[in-house]
Design a protein around this motif. Structure first.
Motif, short mmCIF file in Angstrom:
data_model
loop_
_atom_site.label_atom_id
_atom_site.label_comp_id
_atom_site.label_asym_id
_atom_site.label_seq_id
_atom_site.Cartn_x
_atom_site.Cartn_y
_atom_site.Cartn_z
N VAL A 115 0.83 -1.20 0.00
CA VAL A 115 0.00 0.00 0.00
C VAL A 115 0.87 1.25 0.00
O VAL A 115 0.58 2.22 -0.72
CB VAL A 115 -0.98 -0.01 1.20
N SER A 116 1.95 1.24 0.75
CA SER A 116 2.87 2.37 0.78
C SER A 116 3.49 2.60 -0.59
O SER A 116 3.61 3.74 -1.05
CB SER A 116 3.95 2.13 1.83
N TRP A 117 3.88 1.53 -1.25
CA TRP A 117 4.49 1.64 -2.58
C TRP A 117 3.48 2.21 -3.58
O TRP A 117 3.81 3.07 -4.38
CB TRP A 117 4.99 0.27 -3.03
N ILE A 118 2.24 1.70 -3.51
CA ILE A 118 1.21 2.18 -4.44
C ILE A 118 0.91 3.66 -4.20
O ILE A 118 0.79 4.43 -5.17
CB ILE A 118 -0.07 1.34 -4.31
N THR A 119 0.77 4.07 -2.96
CA THR A 119 0.46 5.47 -2.69
C THR A 119 1.59 6.41 -3.08
O THR A 119 1.32 7.53 -3.53
CB THR A 119 0.08 5.69 -1.22
N THR A 120 2.84 5.98 -2.96
CA THR A 120 3.94 6.85 -3.40
C THR A 120 4.00 6.92 -4.92
O THR A 120 4.38 7.96 -5.47
CB THR A 120 5.29 6.38 -2.85
N ARG A 121 3.62 5.85 -5.60
CA ARG A 121 3.60 5.86 -7.07
C ARG A 121 2.49 6.76 -7.59
O ARG A 121 2.65 7.42 -8.61
CB ARG A 121 3.41 4.44 -7.62
N ILE A 122 1.36 6.79 -6.90
CA ILE A 122 0.24 7.62 -7.31
C ILE A 122 0.56 9.11 -7.11
O ILE A 122 0.21 9.95 -7.94
CB ILE A 122 -1.04 7.25 -6.54
N LYS A 123 1.26 9.45 -6.04
CA LYS A 123 1.59 10.84 -5.74
C LYS A 123 2.60 11.42 -6.72
O LYS A 123 2.67 12.61 -6.90
CB LYS A 123 2.13 10.96 -4.32
#
Length: 85
Positions: free
Chosen positions: A76-84
């Motif tokens: 989830v952390s990886w996905i949220t940093t990719r989205i930002k």
């Protein structure tokens, strides 16, 4: 009382996963509960419950649950940093 105990244990598992990954500082208590409950399901699905004598609370095997929650927090952390970005 069983559901409250499950939510408390889920929150603890989620908080431990956040602390182990150093990515849980921004997680609130609802996120900790969700990470703990979903991570517990994920960990037990991948690793099983490690036998009847493995440590468990509220029906969740602790070691697989923490491992599953750590995996979940990292994803989830990886996905949220990719989205930002």
């Amino acid at each position: 009382m069983g559901i409250i105990w499950t939510l408390i244990v889920g929150a603890i598992i989620g908080a431990v996963a956040g602390a182990l990954t150093s990515r849980g500082a921004a997680m609130g208590w609802i996120s900790n509960i969700l990470a703990g409950l979903i991570g517990s399901w994920l960990g037990e699905s991948l690793l099983g419950n490690w036998g009847p004598r493995g440590p468990s609370l509220a029906g969740m095997a602790l070691v697989p649950s923490i491992i599953g929650a750590v995996i979940l927090v990292i994803i989830v952390s990886w996905i949220t940093t990719r989205i930002k970005h």
